[in-house]
Every structure is written in structure tokens, then in C-alpha cells.
Design a protein around this motif. Structure first.
Motif, short mmCIF file in Angstrom:
data_model
loop_
_atom_site.label_atom_id
_atom_site.label_comp_id
_atom_site.label_asym_id
_atom_site.label_seq_id
_atom_site.Cartn_x
_atom_site.Cartn_y
_atom_site.Cartn_z
N ASN A 111 3.56 7.65 1.95
CA ASN A 111 2.31 7.38 1.22
C ASN A 111 2.52 6.88 -0.20
O ASN A 111 1.70 6.14 -0.73
CB ASN A 111 1.53 8.70 1.14
CG ASN A 111 0.14 8.50 1.67
OD1 ASN A 111 -0.29 7.36 1.85
ND2 ASN A 111 -0.56 9.59 1.92
N GLU A 112 3.62 7.30 -0.79
CA GLU A 112 3.80 7.08 -2.24
C GLU A 112 4.56 5.79 -2.56
O GLU A 112 4.70 5.44 -3.72
CB GLU A 112 4.57 8.27 -2.87
CG GLU A 112 3.86 9.61 -2.74
CD GLU A 112 2.43 9.55 -3.27
OE1 GLU A 112 2.23 9.02 -4.38
OE2 GLU A 112 1.51 9.99 -2.55
N LYS A 114 5.70 2.26 -3.56
CA LYS A 114 5.04 1.18 -4.32
C LYS A 114 5.95 -0.05 -4.34
O LYS A 114 7.17 0.08 -4.50
CB LYS A 114 4.80 1.60 -5.78
CG LYS A 114 4.06 2.90 -5.95
CD LYS A 114 2.58 2.77 -5.73
CE LYS A 114 1.86 4.07 -6.01
NZ LYS A 114 0.66 4.26 -5.22
#
Ligand SMILES: C[S@@+](CC[C@H](N)C(=O)[O-])C[C@H]1O[C@@H](n2cnc3c(N)ncnc32)[C@H](O)[C@@H]1O
Length: 242
Positions: A111-112, A114
Motif C-alpha cells: 500500500n505504501e 511510491k
């Protein structure tokens, strides 16, 4: 979100990116131009990577690349091309569209994760305004603080019809350009009546529309003309520093 399946069907059996020229020299130069604007970073997500015409070059410059395309035939070609460039190990290819991509990214990287760069080259013309809005919203939330979203080769609503009418083929405005403009308008009108995409290349947009997205998502936006296509421009979004 309602989607037009016209372009998905169109690309379903294609095997190259339909650049102005498909010679390796031309693709290399186009990739150089794009790498200049991408300007660094270690990870990149390329939506609509197609047959990796440019992604093969990005893969030499980025440690981690994700290429996504909704067309199986293009993805299959991309595998072949990446292998021929010997860069297959740092590229993950996904068969996904502009909305599915984020779930794939989440499953693969969590989810994290980037990205330093999120890009799409000659793809925005296949997205409606609603799809672009959604893509920018998601891209922003998947972008590293110093990251960039580079939307390359947007078809310019201010110049596309002039180009199509032949303006750039003559030294100055020529009568055939005026004829071409009228014929082009009639064709667009006919497409509207018959429910076809208005323009052969897909959607055309003005920079003002991207300024609107920048305001909506509190991003800095900049524009530059394409080096290789008279009627296209590139849009770059960056996050504002806090
Ligand atoms: C003109 S080609 C460009 C390919 C590549 N970016 C390049 O520059 O060589 C456009 C590609 O975008 C893909 N595409 C168009 N709309 C898409 C969407 N909504 N989601 C995923 N791929 C899409 C098509 O399948 C096609 O491979």
C-alpha cells in the motif's frame, strides 16, 4: 465509471506503438526527449507502455520499472522487446488499464509504495476527462514527495485540427488548408452523429484543462511542446513543497 470500449478494441490486436516512424533511431530519439523531461528518479510507472518502444530505453535508466497496458498483444511484444534489450529483469509488465493498475501495484509492492515518476506517452488521447481526473488523483497518491507525473504527447485541441488540415505542409496558409479545415469539421460532425470518437486520434485537450486538474489536486503544472509532433505537448505535474 463509464468507459468507451472503442479504443480497447482498437488496440487489442496491435503490436507496435504507431509512432511517426518505427525505426530504432526515431524511437531512441523520442526516448531521449522523454528521459530529459523525466529527469531522473529510480522508479517509474509507465501507463500504456504498449510494446515497450520507449520503455525499453527507460529500463536502462531506472532501477525499477512497471509497464502497464490493457492490450495483450502489445504486452506480448513488450516482453520480446525488453528481452532483446536485455532489460527484462528490472521491468514488471502488467496487463491492466488506467483504473486496474493501482490494485496491481498494491498487490505487488504494498500500500505504501511510491513512484519517483509516473508517466503515460501517447495515451491521454484514449482517456476521457473523467478518466484523466481519476488517473491524476490516484497518481498523486502513489507519487514520492519529489516525484513527477509526466503525461507525454497530449493531442493539442488548439493545433490538431490545423495540423490535420495540412497547415504544416505549406510555407504559409494555403487554400487547401482552409478546405481541409472545413472537411475535418464535417467529419467530426458526422462522427458525433454516428456515435464514433470525434477525432481519429482520440480525445484532444487544451492545457487549460490540465491547469484545472492542477488546481483541483493542488499540484504544480508545466507544459512543453513535443519535439517530434507539431500537434502534441507534454504535461508535467509536481507536488507543492510543504
Ligand atoms: C500510441 S500507443 C503508445 C505506447 C507507448 N506508450 C509508446 O510511447 O510507445 C498507446 C498504448 O496505450 C495503450 N492504452 C490506451 N489506453 C489505455 C488504458 N486506458 N489503459 C491501459 N493502456 C491503454 C494502448 O493499448 C497502446 O498500447
Amino acid at each position: 465509471m463509464i468507459k468507451n470500449t472503442f479504443w480497447k478494441n482498437y488496440w487489442s490486436d496491435k503490436t507496435h506503438g504507431q509512432h511517426r516512424s518505427q525505426t530504432e533511431d526515431f524511437l531512441k530519439n523520442e526516448a531521449k526527449e522523454k528521459l530529459f523531461h523525466l529527469d531522473g528518479g529510480k522508479s517509474i510507472l509507465d501507463l500504456g507502455c504498449g510494446s515497450a518502444d520507449l520503455l525499453a530505453y527507460y529500463a536502462r535508466a531506472y532501477e525499477l520499472c512497471i509497464g502497464a497496458d490493457w492490450s495483450e498483444s502489445m504486452i506480448n511484444k513488450a516482453y520480446e522487446r525488453l528481452k532483446s534489450f536485455d532489460v527484462q529483469d528490472n521491468v514488471h509488465l502488467l496487463q491492466a488499464d488506467d483504473t486496474q493498475i493501482w490494485e496491481h501495484v498494491k498487490q505487488k509492492f504494498g500500500n505504501e509504495f511510491k513512484f519517483d515518476r509516473i508517466t503515460a506517452g501517447q495515451v491521454i488521447q484514449y482517456l476521457s476527462e473523467e478518466q484523466i481526473d481519476h488517473f491524476i488523483h490516484e497518481a498523486k497518491s502513489h507519487l514520492a514527495p519529489e516525484g513527477k507525473i509526466c503525461l507525454f504527447d497530449v493531442v493539442d485541441s488548439r493545433t490538431y485540427e490545423l495540423w490535420r488540415a495540412g497547415l504544416f505542409n505549406h510555407e504559409r496558409i494555403h487554400i487547401s488548408t482552409i478546405n481541409g479545415l472545413l472537411i475535418g469539421r464535417l467529419r467530426t460532425f458526422k462522427n458525433k452523429l454516428t456515435g464514433k470518437p470525434l477525432y481519429d486520434l482520440g480525445y484532444i485537450y487544451s492545457p487549460a484543462q490540465f491547469k484545472g486538474f492542477a488546481e483541483k489536486y493542488d499540484l504544480i503544472v508545466s507544459f512543453v511542446h513535443s519535439m517530434y509532433y507539431e500537434y502534441r505537448y507534454h504535461v508535467t505535474f509536481q507536488k507543492k513543497s510543504k
